[in-house]
Design an enzyme around this catalytic site. Structure first.
Site: not given
Ligand code: AMP
Length: 284
Positions: A29, A31, A35, A59, A158, A190
């Site tokens: 989220g 966003l 995204h 995480q 990732q 980010s």
């Protein structure tokens, strides 16, 4: 149309009725256009895209920003609605579970670990992080059962870990890696950029500029590796680099003498905010 599901039971029912093949975008989220670029690609490929918004506690390390990670569901939904205006006949199913138990109930003891590359680079600084990521993504794949899932290359390690998990476990899902979306200044978008003060934001530009300079120095030529390495050594005198490394783009090995493609992976830290970036290049 956007449908919002807040429980796993609703997700399971919705998925069991689904006749179409589907794309999937997992996120935490808050966003931004990074995204949204993944969702846009999903909507180009499928009539319906499932989109998860879940800040996954497993995480985050004990001293990390889990509690203060920005949660902005209403705004996230408006960004999705806005994109959907350009895809009037398509549908987005948002899975936004309110509590971690929604996701993990019944599978609390399951732990997925992609052994080979989980403890290096980002994994060495954030122990357990990639196990948390692999475990939640596996769970989401199990619930959503997508044909394709979209990940940003912004989180390059990732992306490799998820791709490896899917091939090791032979999951019938295609993993799509999408390019990094940046501000005009070069800073990769980010959710954590909003933690930066105005001065830190200015200082952060060294990250993308350094990567660009190293890539330009390499210029796709193996013979330029040693001057690129010298440049990296010089840059690393700045103590704000958590790491700045040239690695094989597939294995992340530091033996790149015969690599066909390399990746530059970096984290530059300003205060408590760690900014990730990377760039890839083929070598001849
Ligand atoms: P997050 O919400 O940070 O877990 O990110 C969800 C997905 O969006 C991950 O696959 C990220 O790699 C991707 N992503 C985040 N930032 C960007 C960006 N600037 N450009 C492209 N993809 C991104």
């Amino acid at each position: 149309m956007v449908k919002v599901l807040k429980t796993t039971q609703e997700l399971i029912s919705q998925r069991s009725l689904e006749k179409r093949s589907i794309g999937f975008v997992p996120t935490m989220g808050n966003l931004h256009q990074g995204h949204i670029s993944l969702l846009k690609k999903g909507l180009e490929d499928f009539d319906v895209v499932y989109f998860s918004i879940f800040v996954n506690p497993t995480q985050f390390g004990p001293n990390e920003d889990f509690n203060r990670y920005p949660r902005t569901l209403e705004n996230d939904l408006s960004l999705i609605e806005n994109l959907l205006k350009t895809f009037p006949n398509k549908e987005v199913v948002v899975y936004a579970p309110l509590k971690p138990e929604e996701v993990y109930a019944g599978v609390e003891k399951r732990h997925i670990s992609v052994l080979e590359i989980k403890d290096i680079l980002e994994g060495s600084i954030r122990p357990g992080h990639f196990d948390g990521v692999a475990t939640v993504v596996y769970r989401l794949f199990e619930l959503v059962k997508p044909q394709k899932a979209y990940f940003g290359l912004k989180d390059y390690q990732q992306f490799l870990i998820i791709r490896r998990m899917v091939s090791d476990l032979q999951l019938p899902i295609q993993i799509v890696g999408m390019p990094i979306i940046r501000e005009d200044s070069g800073l990769a978008l980010s959710s954590r950029n909003q933690y930066l003060s105005a001065e830190q934001k200015e200082a952060s530009l060294i990250l993308s500029r350094s990567l660009k300079k190293i890539i330009q120095t390499l210029n796709g030529q193996r013979k330029n590796l040693s001057i690129a390495m010298d440049l990296i050594t010089g840059l690393k005198e700045d103590p704000n680099w958590n790491y700045l490394e040239l690695r094989d783009a597939e294995s992340l090995s530091d033996n790149i003498s015969s690599s066909k493609e390399i990746t530059l992976l970096a984290v530059y830290q300003l205060g408590t905010t760690r900014l990730l970036d990377n760039m890839q290049m083929e070598l001849q």
